[in-house]
Write a protein that holds these residues in place. Structure first.
Motif, short mmCIF file in Angstrom:
data_model
loop_
_atom_site.label_atom_id
_atom_site.label_comp_id
_atom_site.label_asym_id
_atom_site.label_seq_id
_atom_site.Cartn_x
_atom_site.Cartn_y
_atom_site.Cartn_z
N GLN A 13 0.82 -1.20 0.00
CA GLN A 13 0.00 0.00 0.00
C GLN A 13 0.85 1.25 0.00
OE1 GLN A 13 -2.68 -0.26 3.34
NE2 GLN A 13 -4.08 -1.63 2.25
N PRO A 14 0.32 2.34 -0.50
CA PRO A 14 1.07 3.61 -0.44
C PRO A 14 1.49 3.91 1.00
CG PRO A 14 -0.84 3.85 -1.85
CD PRO A 14 -0.96 2.49 -1.22
N GLY A 16 3.86 2.28 2.44
CA GLY A 16 4.49 1.06 2.94
C GLY A 16 5.95 0.93 2.55
N SER A 88 2.54 5.40 -5.44
CA SER A 88 2.02 4.67 -6.61
C SER A 88 2.97 4.80 -7.80
CB SER A 88 0.63 5.18 -6.97
OG SER A 88 0.66 6.57 -7.24
N THR A 91 5.63 2.14 -8.74
CA THR A 91 5.27 0.88 -9.36
C THR A 91 6.08 0.67 -10.63
OG1 THR A 91 3.00 0.92 -8.49
CG2 THR A 91 3.39 -0.38 -10.50
N VAL A 126 2.61 -0.62 -6.07
CA VAL A 126 2.16 0.19 -4.93
C VAL A 126 0.73 0.64 -5.23
CG1 VAL A 126 2.64 2.15 -3.45
CG2 VAL A 126 4.53 0.96 -4.60
N SER A 127 -0.18 0.10 -4.47
CA SER A 127 -1.59 0.37 -4.74
C SER A 127 -2.41 0.09 -3.49
CB SER A 127 -2.08 -0.51 -5.89
OG SER A 127 -3.48 -0.35 -6.09
N SER A 128 -3.48 0.86 -3.33
CA SER A 128 -4.39 0.62 -2.22
C SER A 128 -5.52 -0.31 -2.66
CB SER A 128 -4.96 1.95 -1.70
OG SER A 128 -5.58 2.66 -2.75
#
Length: 128
Positions: A13-14, A16, A88, A91, A126-128
Motif C-alpha cells: 500500500q502507499p 508502505g 504509486s 510501481t 504500490v496500490s491501495s
C-alpha cells in the motif's frame, strides 16, 4: 560468469515499505558496482540507486532520494534496496545490474551500458 537474481518485490500500500535483494552467483560481487534500476510500463529504464564495490560511494536518483537506502554485504554476495514511503509512481519492475570495476573505490553511476550483468527483475506494485 556472474548471475544476478532479484527478490523481495510484491504488492504494498502507499506509504508502505519493501526490501529488495540482489543475489549474485558465479563470481564475487565485491568486484562489481551494483546498480538498481526500474522500468514502469511505457517508460524507459531509469536509475534508482547505485553502490560502488567497496560500499563507500552511493548515488540516488531523484525519485529515490530520501526514501530509499542501498546497502550491500559482499560476504553474502548480496545487495539490497530498502524502499520506504512508497508511492504509486514507484510501481515498476526493479532490476539490479552489476558493473565490473578495477577498484573497490571506483565511483558508481547510472550509465546502463556499463552494467554487464542483469537480473530478471522483480515486480513492485504500490496500490491501495
Amino acid at each position: 560468469q556472474l548471475q544476478l537474481v532479484e527478490s523481495g518485490g510484491g504488492l504494498v500500500q502507499p506509504g508502505g515499505s519493501l526490501r529488495l535483494s540482489c543475489t549474485g552467483s558465479g563470481r564475487p560481487l565485491k568486484y562489481y558496482t551494483i546498480g538498481w534500476f526500474r522500468q514502469a510500463p511505457g517508460k524507459e529504464r531509469e536509475g534508482v540507486s547505485c553502490i560502488n564495490a567497496g560500499g563507500g560511494h552511493i548515488e540516488y536518483g531523484n525519485s529515490a532520494e530520501g526514501r530509499f537506502t542501498v546497502t550491500r554485504d559482499n560476504a553474502k554476495n548480496e545487495a539490497y534496496l530498502q524502499m520506504d514511503s512508497l508511492k504509486s509512481e514507484d510501481t515498476a519492475i526493479y532490476f539490479c545490474g552489476a558493473s565490473p570495476v578495477p577498484s573497490s573505490h571506483e565511483r558508481c553511476g547510472f550509465y546502463q551500458y556499463a552494467y554487464e550483468s542483469w537480473g530478471q527483475g522483480t515486480q513492485v506494485t504500490v496500490s491501495s
